[in-house]
Design a protein around this motif. Structure first.
Motif, PDB file in Angstrom:
ATOM      1  N   ARG A   1      -9.291  58.222  26.851  1.00  0.00           N
ATOM      2  CA  ARG A   1      -9.365  57.336  25.685  1.00  0.00           C
ATOM      3  C   ARG A   1      -8.223  57.638  24.728  1.00  0.00           C
ATOM      4  O   ARG A   1      -7.890  58.799  24.479  1.00  0.00           O
ATOM      5  N   TYR A   2      -7.616  56.573  24.196  1.00  0.00           N
ATOM      6  CA  TYR A   2      -6.514  56.726  23.229  1.00  0.00           C
ATOM      7  C   TYR A   2      -6.648  55.654  22.158  1.00  0.00           C
ATOM      8  O   TYR A   2      -5.832  54.738  22.042  1.00  0.00           O
ATOM      9  N   ASP A   3      -7.712  55.762  21.385  1.00  0.00           N
ATOM     10  CA  ASP A   3      -7.987  54.783  20.333  1.00  0.00           C
ATOM     11  C   ASP A   3      -6.843  54.722  19.313  1.00  0.00           C
ATOM     12  O   ASP A   3      -6.206  55.736  19.024  1.00  0.00           O
ATOM     13  N   GLY A   4      -6.635  53.507  18.791  1.00  0.00           N
ATOM     14  CA  GLY A   4      -5.622  53.321  17.761  1.00  0.00           C
ATOM     15  C   GLY A   4      -4.218  53.192  18.293  1.00  0.00           C
ATOM     16  O   GLY A   4      -3.257  53.181  17.524  1.00  0.00           O
ATOM     17  N   ILE A   5      -4.078  53.036  19.623  1.00  0.00           N
ATOM     18  CA  ILE A   5      -2.751  52.994  20.217  1.00  0.00           C
ATOM     19  C   ILE A   5      -1.906  51.839  19.676  1.00  0.00           C
ATOM     20  O   ILE A   5      -0.699  51.940  19.557  1.00  0.00           O
ATOM     21  N   GLY A   6      -2.537  50.724  19.306  1.00  0.00           N
ATOM     22  CA  GLY A   6      -1.780  49.570  18.821  1.00  0.00           C
ATOM     23  C   GLY A   6      -1.404  49.640  17.355  1.00  0.00           C
ATOM     24  O   GLY A   6      -0.801  48.696  16.827  1.00  0.00           O
TER      25      GLY A   6
ATOM     26  N   ARG B   1      -1.846  46.529  15.000  1.00  0.00           N
ATOM     27  CA  ARG B   1      -3.189  46.143  15.437  1.00  0.00           C
ATOM     28  C   ARG B   1      -3.845  47.304  16.175  1.00  0.00           C
ATOM     29  O   ARG B   1      -3.785  47.403  17.400  1.00  0.00           O
ATOM     30  N   ALA B   2      -4.411  48.224  15.418  1.00  0.00           N
ATOM     31  CA  ALA B   2      -5.061  49.388  16.025  1.00  0.00           C
ATOM     32  C   ALA B   2      -6.355  48.951  16.704  1.00  0.00           C
ATOM     33  O   ALA B   2      -7.196  48.293  16.089  1.00  0.00           O
ATOM     34  N   ARG B   3      -6.503  49.335  17.960  1.00  0.00           N
ATOM     35  CA  ARG B   3      -7.691  48.956  18.728  1.00  0.00           C
ATOM     36  C   ARG B   3      -8.180  50.141  19.552  1.00  0.00           C
ATOM     37  O   ARG B   3      -7.388  50.967  20.009  1.00  0.00           O
ATOM     38  N   PRO B   4      -9.488  50.232  19.754  1.00  0.00           N
ATOM     39  CA  PRO B   4      -9.988  51.233  20.705  1.00  0.00           C
ATOM     40  C   PRO B   4      -9.415  50.932  22.081  1.00  0.00           C
ATOM     41  O   PRO B   4      -9.241  49.759  22.456  1.00  0.00           O
ATOM     42  N   ALA B   5      -9.118  51.959  22.844  1.00  0.00           N
ATOM     43  CA  ALA B   5      -8.519  51.735  24.159  1.00  0.00           C
ATOM     44  C   ALA B   5      -8.827  52.898  25.089  1.00  0.00           C
ATOM     45  O   ALA B   5      -8.944  54.044  24.660  1.00  0.00           O
TER      46      ALA B   5
ATOM     47  N   SER C   1       8.147  53.936  21.465  1.00  0.00           N
ATOM     48  CA  SER C   1       7.791  55.137  20.704  1.00  0.00           C
ATOM     49  C   SER C   1       6.375  55.087  20.155  1.00  0.00           C
ATOM     50  O   SER C   1       5.928  56.016  19.500  1.00  0.00           O
ATOM     51  N   SER C   2       5.638  53.992  20.410  1.00  0.00           N
ATOM     52  CA  SER C   2       4.262  53.927  19.928  1.00  0.00           C
ATOM     53  C   SER C   2       3.423  55.070  20.466  1.00  0.00           C
ATOM     54  O   SER C   2       2.468  55.502  19.840  1.00  0.00           O
TER      55      SER C   2
ATOM     56  N   ASP D   1       6.368  55.165  30.953  1.00  0.00           N
ATOM     57  CA  ASP D   1       4.938  54.899  31.089  1.00  0.00           C
ATOM     58  C   ASP D   1       4.739  53.451  30.648  1.00  0.00           C
ATOM     59  O   ASP D   1       5.421  52.976  29.731  1.00  0.00           O
ATOM     60  N   MET D   2       3.823  52.738  31.281  1.00  0.00           N
ATOM     61  CA  MET D   2       3.649  51.326  30.961  1.00  0.00           C
ATOM     62  C   MET D   2       2.566  51.070  29.919  1.00  0.00           C
ATOM     63  O   MET D   2       2.414  49.955  29.433  1.00  0.00           O
ATOM     64  N   THR D   3       1.805  52.101  29.552  1.00  0.00           N
ATOM     65  CA  THR D   3       0.736  51.918  28.574  1.00  0.00           C
ATOM     66  C   THR D   3       1.241  51.408  27.218  1.00  0.00           C
ATOM     67  O   THR D   3       0.632  50.501  26.645  1.00  0.00           O
ATOM     68  N   PRO D   4       2.344  51.958  26.647  1.00  0.00           N
ATOM     69  CA  PRO D   4       2.826  51.422  25.369  1.00  0.00           C
ATOM     70  C   PRO D   4       3.172  49.945  25.447  1.00  0.00           C
ATOM     71  O   PRO D   4       2.971  49.194  24.484  1.00  0.00           O
ATOM     72  N   GLN D   5       3.682  49.515  26.591  1.00  0.00           N
ATOM     73  CA  GLN D   5       4.059  48.111  26.745  1.00  0.00           C
ATOM     74  C   GLN D   5       2.823  47.214  26.800  1.00  0.00           C
ATOM     75  O   GLN D   5       2.816  46.120  26.232  1.00  0.00           O
ATOM     76  N   VAL D   6       1.782  47.685  27.488  1.00  0.00           N
ATOM     77  CA  VAL D   6       0.551  46.900  27.552  1.00  0.00           C
ATOM     78  C   VAL D   6      -0.100  46.845  26.172  1.00  0.00           C
ATOM     79  O   VAL D   6      -0.681  45.832  25.776  1.00  0.00           O
ATOM     80  N   ALA D   7       0.007  47.935  25.411  1.00  0.00           N
ATOM     81  CA  ALA D   7      -0.517  47.946  24.046  1.00  0.00           C
ATOM     82  C   ALA D   7       0.223  46.934  23.177  1.00  0.00           C
ATOM     83  O   ALA D   7      -0.383  46.269  22.330  1.00  0.00           O
TER      84      ALA D   7
END
Length: 388
Positions: free
Chosen positions: A298-303, A308-312, A55-56, A85-91
């Protein structure tokens, strides 16, 4: 359901047969090798995990939440989600499992599952391949990601006729903020932009604060020079708007320098994933294909969801879609039954050269191997491969 129909698959799900499967697998290997050459490290993520983790993104992307299958874990009683989607998992990996300092680059390839097809004539179980870059908010990171995406498509032979579309959600967001629009009005505007409904947009924006600017954003969405000439001084002076505009123009110039033959278009009101993306967005299209070959942004703050919010920034594509319409005949070499050393040595040599060799079993003959293309025959005491 009658027993005779139990072999049928659900709508939006299909088998991949050998003639296409080998094309897809070759494409996957070449793509991952290419990403590795650019410094992107391969990760594998679980097909299912707690919904709180997935749910991130779904908190800011309702479409992803609706696309996620949810089931109850019989071990813990908690709600699980099948990855859409695999992006939340990589985050999650970047935030907790492998929290490196500085820039982190990851790539992945795996099946995801959608509750409904996400586009016309698309599968509900795409083979998603993508790359993510964490830890940099610079324009250089966005340029690198687009360059990598185009390079990957080039390995698949899909760049020559491709068209790159660039956008930036920051332009619309800065206008919305300055105008102080309600969520409902913002949503209606977004819908009008997506539908390219200029007459409706002109009428709707008449009574809005900065209404002429909202109309100009839609009217000149593909022409940055004309857009700049038709916006008010107040909007052009806004720092957030200026930054977004600069990112868009700089990215276009840098990508064009790297890919001089590539057609690049601008669409500043491409708001497909407006609530998910935070900056630059990009997608690659090809003639006669409704869905993009690859897309990202770009989806900054995804973490932040993981502490751990990071630019992404990142992109993804569906390998099934990339390989659509491509088939390859499978060459099969049939060898006779036997344990003769010369025969076994010839079979081993052929296989080492990349040939598929099937040795006959029992009383089988050539007709027992469907679609055989070659056979191994003894000519002057030497085993040779001949076309059937």
């Amino acid at each position: 359901m009658p027993i005779s129909e139990t072999w049928l698959l659900p709508d939006g799900v299909a088998d991949v047969l050998p003639e296409q499967a080998q094309i897809i697998e070759q494409l996957r290997r070449e793509a991952l090798d290419f990403l590795a050459s650019r410094g992107y490290q391969l990760v594998y993520t679980p097909f299912i995990e707690y919904i709180e983790s997935l749910s991130s993104l779904s908190e800011s992307n309702q479409d992803l939440d609706l696309a996620t299958f949810k089931v109850i874990d019989q071990l813990s009683g908690r709600l699980l989600g099948v990855r859409a989607d695999m992006t939340p998992q990589v985050a999650r990996i970047d935030a907790h499992v492998h929290p490196v300092q500085g820039v982190a680059r990851y790539c992945y390839a795996g099946t995801v599952l959608h509750t409904k097809p996400q586009g016309f004539n698309t599968t509900r179980a795409p083979l998603q391949l993508g790359a993510e870059l964490f830890g940099s908010d610079s324009i250089d990171a966005d340029v690198e990601m687009i360059d990598v995406m185009l390079g990957l498509l080039e390995t698949a032979g899909l760049v020559e006729s491709a068209h790159l579309d660039l956008g930036h959600v920051g332009l619309f967001r800065s206008l919305v903020k300055q105008a102080g629009l309600s969520k409902d009005t913002e949503s209606q505007l977004s819908d009008l932009y997506q539908r390219k409904a200029l007459p409706e947009l002109a009428e709707f924006t008449k009574e809005l604060k900065f209404g002429s600017d909202f109309y100009a954003l839609g009217r000149y969405a593909s022409d940055l020079a004309a857009l700049q000439a038709n916006l008010s001084v107040n909007i052009l002076a806004d720092e957030a708007f200026k930054q977004a505009f600069n990112v868009l123009t700089t990215t276009q110039l840098e990508i064009q320098a790297r890919w001089p033959k590539l057609r690049i278009g601008i669409d500043v009101v491409e708001l497909r994933s407006y609530h998910y993306h935070t900056g630059l967005t990009y997608a690659v299209y090809a003639p006669n294909r409704a869905a993009p070959l690859a897309l990202g942004g770009r989806y900054d703050g995804i973490g932040e969801h993981f502490g751990r919010a990071r630019p992404a920034t990142g992109f993804s594509c569906d390998l099934y879609a990339l390989s659509a319409g491509q088939f390859k005949q499978i060459e099969k070499v049939v060898a006779p039954k036997g344990t003769d050393k010369a025969l076994l040595a010839a079979i081993a040599t052929a296989r080492s050269q990349g040939l598929s060799v099937i040795q006959l079993l029992g009383n089988d003959d050539l007709s027992s191997v469907p679609n055989a293309t070659h056979q191994m025959v003894l000519v002057a005491d030497e085993w040779k491969v001949e076309k059937i």
